[in-house]
Scaffold this motif. Structure first.
Motif, PDB file in Angstrom:
ATOM      1  N   GLU A   1      63.071  20.707  45.010  1.00  0.00           N
ATOM      2  CA  GLU A   1      63.933  21.896  45.105  1.00  0.00           C
ATOM      3  C   GLU A   1      64.542  22.228  43.744  1.00  0.00           C
ATOM      4  N   VAL A   2      65.060  21.205  43.063  1.00  0.00           N
ATOM      5  CA  VAL A   2      65.673  21.402  41.747  1.00  0.00           C
ATOM      6  C   VAL A   2      64.624  21.885  40.748  1.00  0.00           C
ATOM      7  N   PHE A   3      63.469  21.225  40.739  1.00  0.00           N
ATOM      8  CA  PHE A   3      62.404  21.551  39.791  1.00  0.00           C
ATOM      9  C   PHE A   3      61.940  22.990  39.984  1.00  0.00           C
ATOM     10  N   ASN A   4      61.678  23.372  41.234  1.00  0.00           N
ATOM     11  CA  ASN A   4      61.169  24.719  41.509  1.00  0.00           C
ATOM     12  C   ASN A   4      62.170  25.807  41.108  1.00  0.00           C
TER      13      ASN A   4
ATOM     14  N   GLU B   1      64.607  25.756  38.804  1.00  0.00           N
ATOM     15  CA  GLU B   1      64.713  25.891  37.353  1.00  0.00           C
ATOM     16  C   GLU B   1      63.408  26.404  36.750  1.00  0.00           C
ATOM     17  N   PHE B   2      62.303  25.945  37.299  1.00  0.00           N
ATOM     18  CA  PHE B   2      60.986  26.341  36.825  1.00  0.00           C
ATOM     19  C   PHE B   2      60.794  27.856  36.965  1.00  0.00           C
ATOM     20  N   PHE B   3      61.073  28.385  38.132  1.00  0.00           N
ATOM     21  CA  PHE B   3      60.862  29.803  38.407  1.00  0.00           C
ATOM     22  C   PHE B   3      61.807  30.668  37.571  1.00  0.00           C
ATOM     23  N   ALA B   4      63.061  30.236  37.444  1.00  0.00           N
ATOM     24  CA  ALA B   4      64.042  30.991  36.661  1.00  0.00           C
ATOM     25  C   ALA B   4      63.601  31.084  35.195  1.00  0.00           C
ATOM     26  N   SER B   5      63.108  29.977  34.657  1.00  0.00           N
ATOM     27  CA  SER B   5      62.656  29.973  33.258  1.00  0.00           C
ATOM     28  C   SER B   5      61.445  30.869  33.068  1.00  0.00           C
ATOM     29  N   ALA B   6      60.497  30.786  33.998  1.00  0.00           N
ATOM     30  CA  ALA B   6      59.281  31.596  33.896  1.00  0.00           C
ATOM     31  C   ALA B   6      59.621  33.085  33.924  1.00  0.00           C
ATOM     32  N   PHE B   7      60.534  33.458  34.787  1.00  0.00           N
ATOM     33  CA  PHE B   7      60.946  34.856  34.896  1.00  0.00           C
ATOM     34  C   PHE B   7      61.558  35.338  33.582  1.00  0.00           C
ATOM     35  N   THR B   8      62.415  34.500  32.988  1.00  0.00           N
ATOM     36  CA  THR B   8      63.062  34.850  31.720  1.00  0.00           C
ATOM     37  C   THR B   8      62.035  35.015  30.605  1.00  0.00           C
TER      38      THR B   8
ATOM     39  N   ASN C   1      65.506  23.954  30.244  1.00  0.00           N
ATOM     40  CA  ASN C   1      66.419  23.763  31.377  1.00  0.00           C
ATOM     41  C   ASN C   1      65.720  22.983  32.487  1.00  0.00           C
ATOM     42  N   VAL C   2      64.392  23.133  32.601  1.00  0.00           N
ATOM     43  CA  VAL C   2      63.632  22.348  33.578  1.00  0.00           C
ATOM     44  C   VAL C   2      63.642  20.881  33.163  1.00  0.00           C
ATOM     45  N   ARG C   3      63.416  20.633  31.876  1.00  0.00           N
ATOM     46  CA  ARG C   3      63.434  19.265  31.358  1.00  0.00           C
ATOM     47  C   ARG C   3      64.807  18.622  31.600  1.00  0.00           C
ATOM     48  N   SER C   4      65.854  19.400  31.344  1.00  0.00           N
ATOM     49  CA  SER C   4      67.210  18.894  31.554  1.00  0.00           C
ATOM     50  C   SER C   4      67.464  18.591  33.031  1.00  0.00           C
TER      51      SER C   4
END
Length: 261
Positions: free
Chosen positions: A174-177, A179-186, A129-132
């Motif tokens: 802002e967008v990168f952070n 998505e990045f944080f959401a993915s890491a949490f998951t 999702n970060v890549r997207s």
């Protein structure tokens, strides 16, 4: 355990902010006069044809069959004029769109970082999702300069790029952070549920090592971008010089100069 989990998330977030903040700093430090060349008329390129529109809405068209149309009327050209116009038309369609390559190098390094992070979690799909998000943001910026399959540059287009550079990178951060944080949490939640669990100390060490690796990638990318930008500027200067020769040979194009008004 949850305390360790939070600390790990903070480490990952710091990595995320570090990656994008470094890009923002480099963007903010880029001087507005990095290249003294700009376009002063509206320019349309489709890979074959060229259209230049002046401030009054009048157009000069360099067609793929070497026809020159000004204000809707064909201009008769000698073989020498036709050859010069063809060379100039081809160079415009080749050189000007290369600006995309500089932007794409930023996307490439972001994808490398995502690959490295995914590998550290042994999950190649963890941060798709970060890549997207990165790809979507690049597409959004690209659409600013493309309309109906044509590259369209308004007057002072490159000045506009420099003026919006910092703002664009801040929005990308802002967008990168997010998505990045959401993915890491998951990913951490999934690992917590697995039989092996999570070695938080090892994970924090991995993040520290990865951050060093990312910083090195950014430094290399910065050097590459500067090199590409200088080469692009030199090519644009060569176009400006070529334009002078074309206008000297075809005086009808005097009011449709891109680089000299």
């Amino acid at each position: 355990m949850w305390c360790k989990k939070i600390h790990s998330l903070v480490a990952i977030a710091a990595l995320s902010v570090g990656v994008m903040s470094s890009g923002v700093v480099m963007a903010e430090q880029m001087p507005a006069n990095a290249c003294p060349i700009d376009v002063h008329q509206e320019l349309h390129l489709d890979g074959k044809n060229v259209k230049i529109i002046d401030k009054h809405g009048n157009a000069a068209e360099f067609q793929a069959d070497n026809q020159l149309i000004i204000k809707g009327k064909a201009v008769l050209l000698s073989s020498e004029q036709s050859q010069q116009l063809q060379d100039y038309r081809e160079q415009l369609n080749t050189v000007v769109p290369k600006a995309k390559e500089i932007a794409k190098s930023g996307v490439a390094v972001a994808n490398e970082v995502i690959d490295d992070l995914s590998a550290s979690f042994n999950n190649t799909k963890a941060f798709e999702n970060v890549r997207s998000a990165v790809a979507s943001y690049y597409d959004k910026l690209e659409k600013r300069y493309y309309q109906n399959g044509e590259m369209v540059l308004k007057p002072d287009a490159f000045k506009d790029v420099y003026q919006n550079w910092s703002k664009d990178f801040s929005q990308a951060k802002e967008v990168f952070n997010r998505e990045f944080f959401a993915s890491a949490f998951t990913v951490l939640q999934e690992k917590m549920k697995s039989d092996k669990g999570v070695d938080f100390s090892a994970l924090q060490q991995q993040m520290a090592q990865l951050q060093v690796s990312v910083q090195n990638k950014l430094k290399q990318n910065s050097k590459q971008v500067k090199k590409q930008a200088q080469q692009y500027c030199d090519s644009m200067k060569a176009l400006s010089k070529q334009e002078k020769g074309v206008v000297a040979t075809i005086p009808e194009l005097k009011n449709y100069q891109l680089f000299e008004i």
